[in-house]
Design a protein around this motif. Structure first.
Motif, PDB file in Angstrom:
ATOM      1  N   LYS A 183       0.819  -1.219   0.000  1.00 44.72           N
ATOM      2  CA  LYS A 183       0.000   0.000   0.000  1.00 44.72           C
ATOM      3  C   LYS A 183       0.845   1.258   0.000  1.00 44.72           C
ATOM      4  CE  LYS A 183      -4.096  -2.017   1.976  1.00 44.72           C
ATOM      5  NZ  LYS A 183      -4.632  -2.528   3.222  1.00 44.72           N
ATOM      6  N   ALA A 184       2.086   1.159   0.447  1.00 39.62           N
ATOM      7  CA  ALA A 184       2.962   2.346   0.500  1.00 39.62           C
ATOM      8  C   ALA A 184       4.118   2.212  -0.485  1.00 39.62           C
ATOM      9  CB  ALA A 184       3.483   2.541   1.914  1.00 39.62           C
ATOM     10  N   LEU A 185       3.934   1.411  -1.531  1.00 44.87           N
ATOM     11  CA  LEU A 185       4.985   1.192  -2.536  1.00 44.87           C
ATOM     12  C   LEU A 185       6.324   0.826  -1.881  1.00 44.87           C
ATOM     13  CD1 LEU A 185       4.243   4.041  -5.146  1.00 44.87           C
ATOM     14  CD2 LEU A 185       3.367   1.709  -5.075  1.00 44.87           C
TER      15      LEU A 185
ATOM     16  N   ALA B 156      12.432   6.333   1.658  1.00 46.13           N
ATOM     17  CA  ALA B 156      12.138   6.353   3.092  1.00 46.13           C
ATOM     18  C   ALA B 156      10.677   6.745   3.260  1.00 46.13           C
ATOM     19  CB  ALA B 156      13.060   7.337   3.792  1.00 46.13           C
ATOM     20  N   ASP B 157      10.088   6.349   4.387  1.00 44.91           N
ATOM     21  CA  ASP B 157       8.660   6.596   4.604  1.00 44.91           C
ATOM     22  C   ASP B 157       8.434   8.067   4.959  1.00 44.91           C
ATOM     23  OD1 ASP B 157       6.046   6.810   5.716  1.00 44.91           O
ATOM     24  OD2 ASP B 157       6.025   4.620   5.888  1.00 44.91           O
TER      25      ASP B 157
ATOM     26  N   TRP C 167      20.066   1.382   8.580  1.00 45.09           N
ATOM     27  CA  TRP C 167      20.136   1.186   7.137  1.00 45.09           C
ATOM     28  C   TRP C 167      21.428   0.549   6.668  1.00 45.09           C
ATOM     29  CZ3 TRP C 167      17.111   3.905   3.000  1.00 45.09           C
ATOM     30  CH2 TRP C 167      15.824   4.231   3.463  1.00 45.09           C
TER      31      TRP C 167
ATOM     32  N   LEU D 183      13.334   4.735  -5.710  1.00 42.68           N
ATOM     33  CA  LEU D 183      13.500   6.177  -5.522  1.00 42.68           C
ATOM     34  C   LEU D 183      14.045   6.480  -4.127  1.00 42.68           C
ATOM     35  CD1 LEU D 183      10.127   7.432  -7.079  1.00 42.68           C
ATOM     36  CD2 LEU D 183      12.365   7.187  -8.182  1.00 42.68           C
TER      37      LEU D 183
ATOM     38  N   LEU E  14      17.675  16.096   1.298  1.00 43.15           N
ATOM     39  CA  LEU E  14      18.618  15.489   0.364  1.00 43.15           C
ATOM     40  C   LEU E  14      18.754  14.006   0.662  1.00 43.15           C
ATOM     41  CD1 LEU E  14      22.222  16.236   1.462  1.00 43.15           C
ATOM     42  CD2 LEU E  14      20.360  17.552   2.467  1.00 43.15           C
TER      43      LEU E  14
HETATM   44  N1  CAA Z   1       6.730   7.272   1.810  1.00 42.20           N
HETATM   45  C1  CAA Z   1       5.483   7.030   2.269  1.00 42.20           C
HETATM   46  N2  CAA Z   1       4.443   6.699   1.470  1.00 42.20           N
HETATM   47  C2  CAA Z   1       4.683   6.603   0.147  1.00 42.20           C
HETATM   48  C3  CAA Z   1       5.948   6.860  -0.397  1.00 42.20           C
HETATM   49  C4  CAA Z   1       7.015   7.191   0.491  1.00 42.20           C
HETATM   50  N3  CAA Z   1       8.261   7.397   0.088  1.00 42.20           N
HETATM   51  N4  CAA Z   1       5.873   6.714  -1.747  1.00 42.20           N
HETATM   52  C5  CAA Z   1       4.611   6.374  -2.018  1.00 42.20           C
HETATM   53  N5  CAA Z   1       3.886   6.319  -0.896  1.00 42.20           N
HETATM   54  C6  CAA Z   1       2.460   6.008  -0.748  1.00 42.20           C
HETATM   55  C7  CAA Z   1       1.594   7.163  -1.217  1.00 42.20           C
HETATM   56  O1  CAA Z   1       1.463   8.126  -0.179  1.00 42.20           O
HETATM   57  C8  CAA Z   1       0.302   6.455  -1.536  1.00 42.20           C
HETATM   58  O2  CAA Z   1      -0.378   6.197  -0.321  1.00 42.20           O
HETATM   59  P1  CAA Z   1      -1.994   6.428  -0.252  1.00 42.20           P
HETATM   60  O3  CAA Z   1      -2.555   5.453  -1.248  1.00 42.20           O
HETATM   61  O4  CAA Z   1      -2.304   6.096   1.166  1.00 42.20           O
HETATM   62  O5  CAA Z   1      -2.229   7.842  -0.645  1.00 42.20           O
HETATM   63  C9  CAA Z   1       0.762   5.106  -2.061  1.00 42.20           C
HETATM   64  O6  CAA Z   1       2.108   4.947  -1.616  1.00 42.20           O
HETATM   65  C10 CAA Z   1       0.785   5.064  -3.583  1.00 42.20           C
HETATM   66  O7  CAA Z   1       1.539   6.175  -4.042  1.00 42.20           O
HETATM   67  P2  CAA Z   1       1.021   7.192  -5.165  1.00 42.20           P
HETATM   68  O8  CAA Z   1      -0.465   7.312  -5.095  1.00 42.20           O
HETATM   69  O9  CAA Z   1       1.814   8.450  -5.041  1.00 42.20           O
HETATM   70  O10 CAA Z   1       1.397   6.367  -6.470  1.00 42.20           O
HETATM   71  P3  CAA Z   1       1.749   6.952  -7.907  1.00 42.20           P
HETATM   72  O11 CAA Z   1       1.818   5.770  -8.801  1.00 42.20           O
HETATM   73  O12 CAA Z   1       0.826   8.060  -8.267  1.00 42.20           O
HETATM   74  O13 CAA Z   1       3.219   7.612  -7.756  1.00 42.20           O
HETATM   75  C11 CAA Z   1       5.522   7.658  -7.025  1.00 42.20           C
HETATM   76  C12 CAA Z   1       4.323   6.781  -7.469  1.00 42.20           C
HETATM   77  C13 CAA Z   1       6.025   8.492  -8.194  1.00 42.20           C
HETATM   78  C14 CAA Z   1       6.621   6.694  -6.593  1.00 42.20           C
HETATM   79  C15 CAA Z   1       5.097   8.560  -5.870  1.00 42.20           C
HETATM   80  O14 CAA Z   1       4.448   7.777  -4.867  1.00 42.20           O
HETATM   81  C16 CAA Z   1       6.233   9.285  -5.202  1.00 42.20           C
HETATM   82  O15 CAA Z   1       6.730  10.253  -5.725  1.00 42.20           O
HETATM   83  N6  CAA Z   1       6.628   8.801  -4.002  1.00 42.20           N
HETATM   84  C17 CAA Z   1       7.641   9.469  -3.190  1.00 42.20           C
HETATM   85  C18 CAA Z   1       9.028   9.243  -3.754  1.00 42.20           C
HETATM   86  C19 CAA Z   1      10.050   9.990  -2.926  1.00 42.20           C
HETATM   87  O16 CAA Z   1      10.013  11.197  -2.804  1.00 42.20           O
HETATM   88  N7  CAA Z   1      11.010   9.243  -2.340  1.00 42.20           N
HETATM   89  C20 CAA Z   1      12.064   9.811  -1.516  1.00 42.20           C
HETATM   90  C21 CAA Z   1      11.701   9.693  -0.056  1.00 42.20           C
HETATM   91  S1  CAA Z   1      12.836  10.549   0.988  1.00 42.20           S
HETATM   92  C22 CAA Z   1      14.154   9.471   1.201  1.00 42.20           C
HETATM   93  O17 CAA Z   1      14.149   8.389   0.688  1.00 42.20           O
HETATM   94  C23 CAA Z   1      15.270   9.965   2.092  1.00 42.20           C
HETATM   95  C24 CAA Z   1      16.485   9.124   2.090  1.00 42.20           C
HETATM   96  O18 CAA Z   1      17.332   9.237   1.256  1.00 42.20           O
HETATM   97  C25 CAA Z   1      16.737   8.159   3.181  1.00 42.20           C
END
Ligand code: CAA
Length: 258
Positions: free
Chosen positions: A23-25, A65-66, A88, A107, A138
């Motif tokens: 559910k949270a990819l 990350a979440d 990690w 990602l 970042l």
């Molecule tokens: N954290 C928490 N929840 C996430 C998530 C994340 N990184 N990525 C996706 N989800 C959740 C969404 O909130 C959504 O939940 P709901 O159905 O409850 O609303 C569900 O997963 C499905 O996601 P989308 O509806 O957004 O799906 P989409 O197909 O339209 O888009 C996506 C897919 C392009 C991957 C988009 O979800 C997205 O951009 N996600 C975030 C990516 C991101 O920014 N990642 C970096 C995180 S920061 C990090 O990682 C720091 C580090 O270096 C340690």
């Protein structure tokens, strides 16, 4: 241990870990990373296992990350508690090879996790990116360090500063991934690669992993020196005797991991 955010399967000599928060990819929260860490450690200490594969779903290896879990953290939470990425690096302690089989989104932390594996096999639909800049932060798990080493400074800067995603073909051209296969072949290809590795001598496999990783941590002359010592050490193994005897006798080697 019971897992909720990952699925752990043993397939002959290969440990297969599937990230499982659909559910949270597969967003990487503390629980998932704790479970991943303990699964990896248990496979590493299991003598029957010789290689590990980490995969996700067809849509996402991991979308980072979440964000919901960390959105309200303060600097003190992240610095003093090291809340986001504290567990990690467990994967870096694993001495057996770890292959990332990536389909869909890898990602942010998902891309970083894939890069912490020893090599990446990608499905044609894989997309890699470091989009943290869009969130006002970042990469926090090695993205700014491992990407330049993997794909050059120019491409790493491009990806981290513009947040654009790299598709599988570009990732292969850039050297981020070792192979690209059709989506339906991904797991088969990764498991076949893992089985091939698992048919080799485990101590030699571990030495090769250690030696290749040393290339990222030291100078060329120190790295070559390190490699030379391990090469010489391999002559103290029974498996080197078996491997070379098998070649000369025109038969397949049977390694005993000794
Ligand atoms: N954290 C928490 N929840 C996430 C998530 C994340 N990184 N990525 C996706 N989800 C959740 C969404 O909130 C959504 O939940 P709901 O159905 O409850 O609303 C569900 O997963 C499905 O996601 P989308 O509806 O957004 O799906 P989409 O197909 O339209 O888009 C996506 C897919 C392009 C991957 C988009 O979800 C997205 O951009 N996600 C975030 C990516 C991101 O920014 N990642 C970096 C995180 S920061 C990090 O990682 C720091 C580090 O270096 C340690």
């Amino acid at each position: 241990m019971e897992f909720e955010c990952i699925i752990l399967e043993i397939k002959e000599k290969v440990g297969l870990i599937t990230l499982h928060r659909p559910k949270a990819l597969n967003a990487l929260n503390d629980q998932l990373m704790n479970e991943l860490g303990s699964a990896l450690k248990s496979l590493d200490s299991n003598e029957a296992i010789q290689c590990i594969v980490i995969t996700g779903s067809e849509k996402a290896f991991a979308a980072g990350a979440d964000i919901a879990a960390m959105a309200n953290y303060s600097f003190m939470d992240t610095y003093k508690g090291d809340y986001i990425t504290r567990n990690w690096e467990t994967i870096r302690q694993i001495r057996k090879p770890v292959i990332a089989a990536v389909a869909g989104y890898a990602l942010g932390g998902g891309c970083e996790l894939a890069m912490m594996c020893d090599f990446i096999i990608a499905a044609e639909n894989a997309k890699f990116g470091q989009p943290e800049i869009k969130l006002g932060t970042l990469p926090g798990a090695g993205g700014t360090q491992r990407l330049p080493r993997a794909i050059s400074k120019s491409k790493a800067m491009d990806m981290c500063l513009t947040a654009r995603m790299m598709d599988a073909a570009e990732a292969e051209r850039a050297g981020l991934v070792s192979r690209v296969v059709p989506l339906e072949m991904l797991l088969e290809e990764a498991m076949a690669a893992a089985s091939t590795i698992a048919s080799m001598s485990l101590p030699i496999v571990m030495m090769i992993k250690e030696s290749v990783n040393r290339a990222y941590e030291t100078t060329l002359s120190e790295g070559v020196h390190f490699e030379r010592r391990l090469f010489q050490a391999s002559f103290g193994t029974e498996d080197q005797k078996e491997g070379m005897a098998a070649f000369l006798e025109k038969r397949s080697a049977v390694f005993k991991n000794q």
